[in-house]
Enzyme design. Structure first.
Site, mmCIF file in Angstrom:
data_model
loop_
_atom_site.group_PDB
_atom_site.id
_atom_site.type_symbol
_atom_site.label_atom_id
_atom_site.label_comp_id
_atom_site.label_asym_id
_atom_site.label_seq_id
_atom_site.Cartn_x
_atom_site.Cartn_y
_atom_site.Cartn_z
ATOM 1 N N ASN A 66 48.401 97.693 43.933
ATOM 2 C CA ASN A 66 48.968 98.521 44.994
ATOM 3 C C ASN A 66 47.923 99.076 45.971
ATOM 4 O O ASN A 66 47.871 98.670 47.145
ATOM 5 C CB ASN A 66 49.755 99.644 44.284
ATOM 6 N N ASP B 108 44.727 98.686 46.049
ATOM 7 C CA ASP B 108 43.769 97.654 46.459
ATOM 8 C C ASP B 108 44.274 96.959 47.723
ATOM 9 O O ASP B 108 43.540 96.761 48.691
ATOM 10 C CB ASP B 108 43.608 96.582 45.370
ATOM 11 N N TYR C 87 44.996 88.192 32.015
ATOM 12 C CA TYR C 87 45.050 89.648 32.172
ATOM 13 C C TYR C 87 45.937 90.253 31.100
ATOM 14 O O TYR C 87 46.981 89.703 30.747
ATOM 15 C CB TYR C 87 45.603 90.025 33.554
ATOM 16 N N ASP D 4 40.729 105.113 35.877
ATOM 17 C CA ASP D 4 41.282 104.912 34.534
ATOM 18 C C ASP D 4 40.666 105.760 33.416
ATOM 19 O O ASP D 4 41.370 106.360 32.639
ATOM 20 C CB ASP D 4 41.135 103.439 34.115
ATOM 21 N N ARG E 37 33.340 99.020 30.694
ATOM 22 C CA ARG E 37 34.802 99.164 30.713
ATOM 23 C C ARG E 37 35.252 100.322 29.801
ATOM 24 O O ARG E 37 34.466 100.831 29.015
ATOM 25 C CB ARG E 37 35.442 97.844 30.200
ATOM 26 N N TYR F 184 32.473 102.383 34.327
ATOM 27 C CA TYR F 184 33.710 102.448 35.128
ATOM 28 C C TYR F 184 33.805 103.751 35.919
ATOM 29 O O TYR F 184 33.054 103.927 36.873
ATOM 30 C CB TYR F 184 34.880 102.234 34.170
ATOM 31 N N GLU G 254 32.359 95.419 41.916
ATOM 32 C CA GLU G 254 33.495 96.340 41.768
ATOM 33 C C GLU G 254 32.995 97.790 41.880
ATOM 34 O O GLU G 254 33.613 98.613 42.537
ATOM 35 C CB GLU G 254 34.163 96.105 40.406
HETATM 36 C C1 DGY Z 1 42.925 97.628 34.607
HETATM 37 O O1 DGY Z 1 43.600 96.771 34.028
HETATM 38 O O2 DGY Z 1 41.737 97.834 34.400
HETATM 39 C C2 DGY Z 1 43.535 98.395 35.663
HETATM 40 O O3 DGY Z 1 42.727 99.404 36.151
HETATM 41 C C3 DGY Z 1 44.893 98.911 35.325
HETATM 42 O O4 DGY Z 1 45.510 98.930 36.540
#
Ligand code: DGY
Length: 425
Positions: A38, A40, A85, A167, A200, A352, A396
């Protein structure tokens, strides 16, 4: 500017954006994020406008084709099948014709659409496209205040950390303790196969992310129930500032396009929200803080969410203090703006949202500071962002201490922000 020439920045950024373009939408990066996200997409459109205005509008139009009947715009649209994913549509089970996730993300669309419209060279096409998007964005704004602000305080809560986009921020740690880790269905993470696991979120955080997804799914994604049923309800100043800014921008756009009622509704939302933001101000930290709505207390965590608040029209005195606070962060970090204060023992330079710099947030903070007259700091943030690109490419996110590129590579929204930054530099 840095050693790279302006045209080099532009050429490389356009290359990344084209490489990640899937036709009607752009993936954030190959492998790690293979669908449409969204915020992004809305920020990506700002980059695309510099070389293909029509394509930029399509990016946002595609997203809004998947708006829910209640007004929510989901955080992921799963346009294609991709096992790379997790969690995919089989976990979310949101029941949408094209599968989507069941939660939302920061509401940057109103801001992005106004910026596209204001800078359009094809004004007629821009007016037509903006007019078609106006009621949809308005419905999303209404959805937020109806479903995430039950006491009508003027501030909305997120009910899942993924909604904030930040996140694994330190902001959520204490509130997240309330989310159980037991009863989570067995799962295999995919993100750690594409990116360094040390950059992460942790396994425990993933368990909690998934517990919330399962919990909301058991309530059949009924947004009239989810807020109150969530053990995680956090009012994030950054998230609210984005929504307030989008309401204010949509109001200006609607007035321009001859929609006075829609303009008034969004002006009212922005004014009420901006006044309510004052409850989140911390004199001690020199920034806004998150509020844990379940216990009714501010969260003692000086993260970038409270600096991002500068993106909405905060009082000028507040913008000045925020600018000074960022100045202090600059004494502890080589690159701006770290997503958490390096002086805090919980800071993690590579993980992150617990320390790294993100160009999208830099962009929004700089935009707010420019508007508030904090030009020197806004320019400093812009320069620091371009130095990261020149030294480390289109990552990123970046380590604020040594500039190491982290997470996914050849990242779409990073490239989009570069196209915006080079105009200002
Ligand atoms: C992820 O999968 O890392 C995302 O940030 C969730 O939208």
């Amino acid at each position: 500017m840095t050693t790279l020439k302006k045209q080099d920045f532009i050429d490389r950024a356009v290359e990344v954006l084209k490489e990640n373009d899937r036709g009607g939408y752009t993936v954030p990066t190959k492998g790690l994020y293979p669908f449409q996200w969204n915020w992004d997409s809305c920020l990506t459109a700002l980059g695309q406008r510099h070389f293909d205005e029509a394509r930029a509008w399509i990016e946002i139009e595609t997203l809004f084709q998947h708006q829910w009947p209640d007004g929510m715009v989901p955080h992921i649209v799963f346009h294609v099948h991709d096992d790379g994913y997790f969690p995919g549509p089989d976990v979310w089970r949101s029941g949408r014709p094209t599968p989507t996730s069941g939660i939302t993300q920061p509401a940057v669309a109103g801001f992005a659409v106004r910026r596209l419209y204001d800078n359009a060279t094809d004004k007629q096409a821009a007016a037509r496209r903006a007019r078609a998007l106006l009621p949809k964005i308005d419905a999303w704004h209404r959805w937020f205040y109806e479903n995430r602000d039950p006491q009508k305080e003027g501030l909305v809560a997120i009910i899942h950390p993924w909604e904030s986009g930040r996140d694994n921020s330190i902001d959520w740690d204490a509130a997240f303790e309330r989310v159980p880790t037991h009863g989570v269905e067995p799962y295999v993470r995919r993100d750690t196969q594409h990116a360094n696991p040390k950059h992460r979120p942790t396994k425990e955080q993933y368990d909690r992310y998934l517990w919330l997804v399962q919990h909301f799914r058991s309530l059949e994604w009924d947004n009239s129930k989810l807020h109150d049923a969530s053990p995680f309800q956090v009012v994030d100043p950054g998230f609210n500032a984005i929504l307030i800014r989008s309401c204010a921008d949509l109001a200006v756009l609607a007035a321009d396009l001859g929609e006075p009622a829609l303009a008034q509704a969004n002006r009212d939302r922005a004014e009420k929200g901006q006044a309510a933001m004052e409850k989140l101000w911390s004199e001690e930290h020199g920034q806004y803080l998150c509020l844990d709505r379940v216990i009714g207390r501010l969260i003692d965590s000086a993260s970038i969410g409270g600096l991002l608040a500068a993106f909405s029209a905060v009082p000028k005195a507040r913008a000045e203090v925020i600018s000074n606070t960022i100045g202090k962060l600059a004494e502890r970090a080589h690159f701006l703006v770290p997503s958490h204060d390096p002086a805090d023992p919980r800071f993690d330079a590579k993980r992150y949202w617990r320390g790294p710099c993100w160009l999208v947030v830099n962009y929004m903070i700089a935009d707010g500071l420019f508007a508030a007259g904090q030009t020197a700091m806004a320019e400093r943030i812009t320069q620091s962002s371009l130095e990261l690109i020149a030294g480390s490419g289109f990552a990123e996110y970046y380590d604020p201490l040594d500039g190491e590129p982290l997470g996914g590579g050849r990242f779409t929204w990073t490239a989009a922000m570069v196209l915006e930054f080079v105009q200002a530099a």
